[in-house]
Design an enzyme around this catalytic site. Structure first.
Site, mmCIF file in Angstrom:
data_model
loop_
_atom_site.group_PDB
_atom_site.id
_atom_site.type_symbol
_atom_site.label_atom_id
_atom_site.label_comp_id
_atom_site.label_asym_id
_atom_site.label_seq_id
_atom_site.Cartn_x
_atom_site.Cartn_y
_atom_site.Cartn_z
ATOM 1 N N GLY A 1 0.802 -1.222 0.000
ATOM 2 C CA GLY A 1 0.000 0.000 0.000
ATOM 3 C C GLY A 1 0.831 1.266 0.000
ATOM 4 O O GLY A 1 1.461 1.606 1.003
ATOM 5 N N SER B 1 0.492 6.376 -17.631
ATOM 6 C CA SER B 1 1.328 6.604 -18.819
ATOM 7 C C SER B 1 1.982 7.982 -18.768
ATOM 8 O O SER B 1 3.129 8.147 -19.180
ATOM 9 C CB SER B 1 0.486 6.482 -20.100
ATOM 10 O OG SER B 1 0.157 5.137 -20.328
ATOM 11 N N GLU C 1 0.570 1.334 -10.970
ATOM 12 C CA GLU C 1 2.027 1.479 -10.790
ATOM 13 C C GLU C 1 2.589 2.651 -11.599
ATOM 14 O O GLU C 1 3.690 2.599 -12.133
ATOM 15 C CB GLU C 1 2.755 0.163 -11.104
ATOM 16 C CG GLU C 1 2.313 -0.947 -10.146
ATOM 17 C CD GLU C 1 3.242 -2.132 -10.072
ATOM 18 O OE1 GLU C 1 4.455 -1.941 -10.261
ATOM 19 O OE2 GLU C 1 2.747 -3.231 -9.817
ATOM 20 N N GLN D 1 -13.073 -4.585 -32.561
ATOM 21 C CA GLN D 1 -13.491 -4.096 -33.887
ATOM 22 C C GLN D 1 -13.600 -5.251 -34.888
ATOM 23 O O GLN D 1 -14.552 -5.323 -35.667
ATOM 24 C CB GLN D 1 -12.472 -3.047 -34.376
ATOM 25 C CG GLN D 1 -12.946 -2.205 -35.529
ATOM 26 C CD GLN D 1 -14.121 -1.304 -35.157
ATOM 27 O OE1 GLN D 1 -14.364 -1.023 -33.988
ATOM 28 N NE2 GLN D 1 -14.872 -0.897 -36.145
ATOM 29 N N ILE D 2 -12.637 -6.163 -34.847
ATOM 30 C CA ILE D 2 -12.634 -7.307 -35.770
ATOM 31 C C ILE D 2 -13.843 -8.212 -35.516
ATOM 32 O O ILE D 2 -14.368 -8.847 -36.422
ATOM 33 C CB ILE D 2 -11.287 -8.072 -35.672
ATOM 34 C CG1 ILE D 2 -10.176 -7.204 -36.287
ATOM 35 C CG2 ILE D 2 -11.352 -9.448 -36.331
ATOM 36 C CD1 ILE D 2 -8.757 -7.716 -36.048
ATOM 37 N N SER E 1 -0.438 9.646 -8.129
ATOM 38 C CA SER E 1 0.795 9.966 -8.861
ATOM 39 C C SER E 1 1.768 10.703 -7.944
ATOM 40 O O SER E 1 2.978 10.467 -7.975
ATOM 41 C CB SER E 1 0.479 10.862 -10.064
ATOM 42 O OG SER E 1 -0.454 10.234 -10.901
HETATM 43 C C1 LIG Z 1 -7.176 -1.795 -9.972
HETATM 44 C C2 LIG Z 1 -6.120 -0.979 -9.290
HETATM 45 C C3 LIG Z 1 -5.168 -1.597 -8.496
HETATM 46 C C4 LIG Z 1 -4.206 -0.844 -7.810
HETATM 47 N N1 LIG Z 1 -3.332 -1.472 -6.967
HETATM 48 C C5 LIG Z 1 -2.511 -0.718 -6.179
HETATM 49 C C6 LIG Z 1 -1.722 -1.337 -5.159
HETATM 50 O O1 LIG Z 1 -1.712 -2.566 -5.004
HETATM 51 N N2 LIG Z 1 -0.959 -0.535 -4.360
HETATM 52 C C7 LIG Z 1 -0.931 0.818 -4.509
HETATM 53 O O2 LIG Z 1 -0.227 1.477 -3.751
HETATM 54 N N3 LIG Z 1 -1.663 1.435 -5.482
HETATM 55 C C8 LIG Z 1 -2.462 0.697 -6.297
HETATM 56 N N4 LIG Z 1 -3.243 1.308 -7.259
HETATM 57 C C9 LIG Z 1 -3.186 2.760 -7.397
HETATM 58 C C10 LIG Z 1 -2.545 3.253 -8.681
HETATM 59 O O3 LIG Z 1 -1.162 3.046 -8.653
HETATM 60 C C11 LIG Z 1 -2.946 4.728 -8.841
HETATM 61 O O4 LIG Z 1 -4.336 4.744 -9.159
HETATM 62 C C12 LIG Z 1 -2.147 5.440 -9.901
HETATM 63 O O5 LIG Z 1 -0.809 5.597 -9.505
HETATM 64 C C13 LIG Z 1 -2.727 6.829 -10.262
HETATM 65 O O6 LIG Z 1 -3.021 7.579 -9.116
HETATM 66 P P1 LIG Z 1 -4.460 8.273 -8.973
HETATM 67 O O7 LIG Z 1 -5.477 7.234 -9.229
HETATM 68 O O8 LIG Z 1 -4.519 8.993 -7.689
HETATM 69 O O9 LIG Z 1 -4.538 9.318 -10.161
HETATM 70 P P2 LIG Z 1 -3.971 10.834 -10.132
HETATM 71 O O10 LIG Z 1 -2.585 10.860 -9.625
HETATM 72 O O11 LIG Z 1 -4.971 11.704 -9.464
HETATM 73 O O12 LIG Z 1 -3.926 11.181 -11.678
HETATM 74 C C14 LIG Z 1 -5.085 11.625 -12.426
HETATM 75 C C15 LIG Z 1 -4.621 11.990 -13.844
HETATM 76 O O13 LIG Z 1 -3.700 13.083 -13.767
HETATM 77 C C16 LIG Z 1 -2.474 12.729 -14.391
HETATM 78 N N5 LIG Z 1 -1.366 13.383 -13.688
HETATM 79 C C17 LIG Z 1 -1.097 13.362 -12.358
HETATM 80 N N6 LIG Z 1 0.024 14.070 -12.094
HETATM 81 C C18 LIG Z 1 0.484 14.534 -13.290
HETATM 82 C C19 LIG Z 1 1.592 15.322 -13.702
HETATM 83 N N7 LIG Z 1 2.507 15.756 -12.820
HETATM 84 N N8 LIG Z 1 1.734 15.604 -14.995
HETATM 85 C C20 LIG Z 1 0.846 15.156 -15.920
HETATM 86 N N9 LIG Z 1 -0.243 14.404 -15.598
HETATM 87 C C21 LIG Z 1 -0.421 14.105 -14.309
HETATM 88 C C22 LIG Z 1 -2.403 11.212 -14.308
HETATM 89 O O14 LIG Z 1 -1.549 10.678 -15.281
HETATM 90 C C23 LIG Z 1 -3.862 10.847 -14.536
HETATM 91 O O15 LIG Z 1 -4.135 10.882 -15.910
HETATM 92 C C24 LIG Z 1 -4.178 0.569 -7.975
HETATM 93 C C25 LIG Z 1 -5.110 1.181 -8.812
HETATM 94 C C26 LIG Z 1 -6.082 0.451 -9.441
HETATM 95 C C27 LIG Z 1 -7.113 1.152 -10.304
#
Ligand SMILES: Cc1cc2nc3c(=O)[nH]c(=O)nc-3n(C[C@H](O)[C@H](O)[C@H](O)COP(=O)(O)OP(=O)(O)OC[C@H]3O[C@@H](n4cnc5c(N)ncnc54)[C@H](O)[C@@H]3O)c2cc1C
Length: 379
Positions: A124, A366, A363, A336-337, A132
């Site tokens: 976690g 993109s 993790e 699509q296919i 992010s």
């Molecule tokens: C099914 C699932 C399993 C997961 N498992 C784990 C786990 O086991 N352990 C764990 O710790 N986490 C886990 N996660 C969390 C996952 O790593 C985060 O959801 C991910 O890192 C994105 O964070 P966020 O959802 O808060 O999005 P945000 O950080 O809020 O991002 C929202 C959008 O803003 C963009 N963004 C953010 N900052 C910037 C920037 N500086 N520049 C440009 N764009 C930016 C992002 O790319 C995204 O498009 C899991 C998530 C899911 C959905």
């Protein structure tokens, strides 16, 4: 240089493929619809040595190399991304964090339990307000005599409700931002630890995703994992390996979607011809096959570099970025296919289409991978 797959690797691939086709494939839609994680397959995965894939035999693991591990994750994900994700969170995040940064005592105490599959691992880092920007977490760990008291909650934790062992990141020095973060091993039975509601997801629905709530959770100081304040840097190293797992998941799911599309194109007739006779469809499949192979090579390259003991921050991010975006494109074209049938649940491609999206988010999104790669190339 990318090595040719060794004979043993191909034997491993076949044994995991046989397992996935026999024990998983008949059930994946049912698991997906019910959002059911199949705990019943864990003993079989343990028998195959998958629960301790990367751990050395003296700690109960099967001592696979990183390139071999990538093959395992790919083959599981070819049938069900949720099982690939379960495998990745357990092995390359939780277990590997303890292996890389744990003391000898911590390794001996926790790794055999995890590697045998007697306990499942979760990791976690993410919180509701920090994804992010993981360094802005709020969970704290306050030293109190011989203990730490951990308070806060972790969001979107894979394996949260089925885990026996958690690696949890918390602030030991809230004034120092990232340098104030430490990692802890927390056992399921610890008073104050509870699991929140399981998330209702778009895809990867058989994978268990929930929050972990830490309410004045008192843990002995010996459960500090790595040095106090080094947790964030350690996490970044763990993620270098973790992102290779996500890249392998992307390759596996793309391969699965592609194989279904290829088969469908050879079966379905329109205008008196098989779809596979139309150049528009042939070119789609040619692009899909080429991109999957490129993603596989990039993933294998990162895995080989990791195996050689080098830091792979850039290469892991490149493999994860490319492979997850290929998986999204390939699953889209596979639907699509199939035309209208691609939209219907009896045909497996709609599930790949939903599942692959996670690869571009988990993790590190993109966008974050591009930031890491750009930082490295401008260094
Ligand atoms: C099914 C699932 C399993 C997961 N498992 C784990 C786990 O086991 N352990 C764990 O710790 N986490 C886990 N996660 C969390 C996952 O790593 C985060 O959801 C991910 O890192 C994105 O964070 P966020 O959802 O808060 O999005 P945000 O950080 O809020 O991002 C929202 C959008 O803003 C963009 N963004 C953010 N900052 C910037 C920037 N500086 N520049 C440009 N764009 C930016 C992002 O790319 C995204 O498009 C899991 C998530 C899911 C959905």
């Amino acid at each position: 240089m990318i090595s040719e797959a060794k004979e043993e690797t191909e034997i491993l691939r076949k044994s995991v493929r046989d397992f996935a086709e026999a024990e998983m494939a008949p059930h994946v839609l049912k698991w997906d619809e019910a959002q059911y994680f199949p705990l019943e397959i864990v003993p079989k995965m343990s028998e195959l040595g998958l629960m301790g894939a990367l751990m050395p035999p003296e700690l109960g693991g099967s001592g696979l190399s990183y390139p071999e591990y990538v093959v395992v994750v790919e083959e599981l994900s070819r049938i069900d991304g949720s099982i690939g994700l379960f495998m990745a969170a357990h092995n390359s995040l939780c277990t590997n964090h303890i292996y890389l940064f744990g003391s000898q005592e911590q390794r001996r105490r926790y790794i055999p339990e995890l590697a045998s599959g007697r306990k499942i691992g979760a990791w976690g880092l993410t919180e509701a307000g920090s994804g992010s920007d993981a360094g802005s977490m709020r969970t704290t760990a306050v030293k109190d005599g011989k203990d730490y008291v951990v308070s806060g909650s972790k969001h979107f934790t894979t394996n949260a409700s089925i885990a026996g062992i958690y690696v949890i990141m918390a602030l030991t020095d809230p004034r120092s931002a990232e340098r104030g973060i430490s990692a802890f091993i927390i056992e399921r039975e610890t008073p104050g630890l509870s699991v929140g509601k399981r998330e209702n997801k778009l895809g990867m629905r058989a994978s268990d995703t929930a929050s972990v709530i830490l309410d004045d959770c008192r843990i002995p100081a010996k459960n500090l994992l790595g040095e106090e304040g080094a947790g964030f840097g350690d996490c970044m190293q763990v993620l270098d390996g973790g992102r290779i797992s996500i890249a392998a998941m992307g390759v596996g799911m793309a391969q699965g979607a592609y194989e279904h599309a290829l088969k469908y194109a050879k079966d379905r007739k329109q205008f008196g011809k098989l779809l596979s006779e139309f150049q528009a469809i042939r070119f789609k499949l040619a692009d899909m096959a080429t991109e999957i192979e490129a993603a596989r090579l990039l993933t294998l390259r990162a895995a080989e570099l990791k195996q050689s003991g080098k830091r792979t921050t850039k290469e892991s991010s490149m493999a994860k970025l490319y492979s997850s975006e290929v998986a999204v494109r390939v699953a889209n074209e596979a639907v699509q296919i199939h035309g209208g049938y691609g939209f219907i649940k009896e045909f497996p491609v709609e599930k790949y289409y939903r599942d692959v999206k996670l690869c571009t988010i988990g993790e590190g999104t993109s966008e974050i991978q591009r930031m890491i790669i750009a930082r490295k190339i401008f260094q």
